[in-house]
Design a protein around this motif. Structure first.
Motif, short mmCIF file in Angstrom:
data_model
loop_
_atom_site.label_atom_id
_atom_site.label_comp_id
_atom_site.label_asym_id
_atom_site.label_seq_id
_atom_site.Cartn_x
_atom_site.Cartn_y
_atom_site.Cartn_z
N THR A 97 0.84 5.36 0.29
CA THR A 97 0.08 6.54 0.66
C THR A 97 1.03 7.74 0.58
O THR A 97 2.21 7.59 0.28
CB THR A 97 -0.49 6.41 2.10
N ASP A 113 2.83 10.79 2.54
CA ASP A 113 3.20 11.31 3.85
C ASP A 113 2.83 12.80 3.89
O ASP A 113 3.36 13.59 3.10
CB ASP A 113 4.70 11.13 4.08
N ASP A 169 -5.04 12.48 3.46
CA ASP A 169 -5.11 12.50 1.99
C ASP A 169 -5.48 11.10 1.53
O ASP A 169 -4.71 10.16 1.70
CB ASP A 169 -3.75 12.91 1.43
N ALA A 170 -6.67 10.95 0.98
CA ALA A 170 -7.20 9.62 0.63
C ALA A 170 -6.58 9.00 -0.62
O ALA A 170 -6.87 7.86 -0.94
CB ALA A 170 -8.71 9.71 0.45
N ARG A 171 -5.69 9.72 -1.30
CA ARG A 171 -5.07 9.13 -2.49
C ARG A 171 -4.11 8.02 -2.08
O ARG A 171 -3.33 8.18 -1.15
CB ARG A 171 -4.31 10.19 -3.29
N ALA A 172 -4.23 6.89 -2.78
CA ALA A 172 -3.38 5.75 -2.48
C ALA A 172 -3.33 4.83 -3.68
O ALA A 172 -4.13 4.95 -4.62
CB ALA A 172 -3.93 4.98 -1.28
N HIS A 191 0.21 4.46 7.70
CA HIS A 191 -0.57 4.56 6.47
C HIS A 191 -2.02 4.98 6.74
O HIS A 191 -2.62 5.69 5.94
CB HIS A 191 -0.51 3.28 5.63
N SER A 192 -2.57 4.59 7.90
CA SER A 192 -3.93 5.01 8.25
C SER A 192 -3.98 6.51 8.51
O SER A 192 -4.89 7.19 8.05
CB SER A 192 -4.41 4.24 9.48
N THR A 203 5.23 3.59 1.86
CA THR A 203 4.75 2.26 1.48
C THR A 203 4.84 1.30 2.66
O THR A 203 5.72 1.43 3.51
CB THR A 203 5.55 1.68 0.30
N LEU A 225 0.86 -1.18 0.00
CA LEU A 225 0.00 0.00 0.00
C LEU A 225 0.89 1.23 0.00
O LEU A 225 1.80 1.35 0.83
CB LEU A 225 -0.90 -0.01 1.25
N ASN A 278 -1.96 8.70 7.30
CA ASN A 278 -1.77 9.35 5.99
C ASN A 278 -3.08 9.38 5.21
O ASN A 278 -3.42 10.41 4.60
CB ASN A 278 -0.71 8.62 5.17
N LEU A 279 -3.81 8.27 5.19
CA LEU A 279 -5.06 8.19 4.45
C LEU A 279 -6.13 9.13 5.00
O LEU A 279 -6.95 9.65 4.25
CB LEU A 279 -5.59 6.75 4.43
#
Length: 79
Positions: free
Chosen positions: A28, A30, A70-73, A63-64, A38, A26, A66-67
């Protein structure tokens, strides 16, 4: 001869790949500096056969966080 795959063929290949893979990477963003972050995540194919993947993410993981900012992943899945 045209070797291109139809969209339905590509969707079926994606569903098959997700069904056979139990992990992925995954990526995301930062939020501190915009660099990629990653991490390896466990995957489970959506039981309805849609081709979507489920990931179980801890709210403690970077990663959570970060999401949430910003929801882009993106996700890399390997056979």
């Amino acid at each position: 001869m045209d070797n291109s795959l139809e969209n339905n063929d590509l969707h079926e290949l994606a569903r098959t790949l997700f069904a056979r893979s139990s992990a992925g990477t995954l990526a995301t963003i930062d939020p501190r500096d915009g660099t990629p972050y990653t991490s390896i995540v466990e995957l489970m194919p959506d039981p309805d056969g849609s081709g979507d993947a489920w990931m179980f993410l801890s709210t403690l993981a970077a990663h959570s966080t970060n999401l949430l900012k910003d929801a882009r992943a993106s996700i890399l899945v390997q056979d």
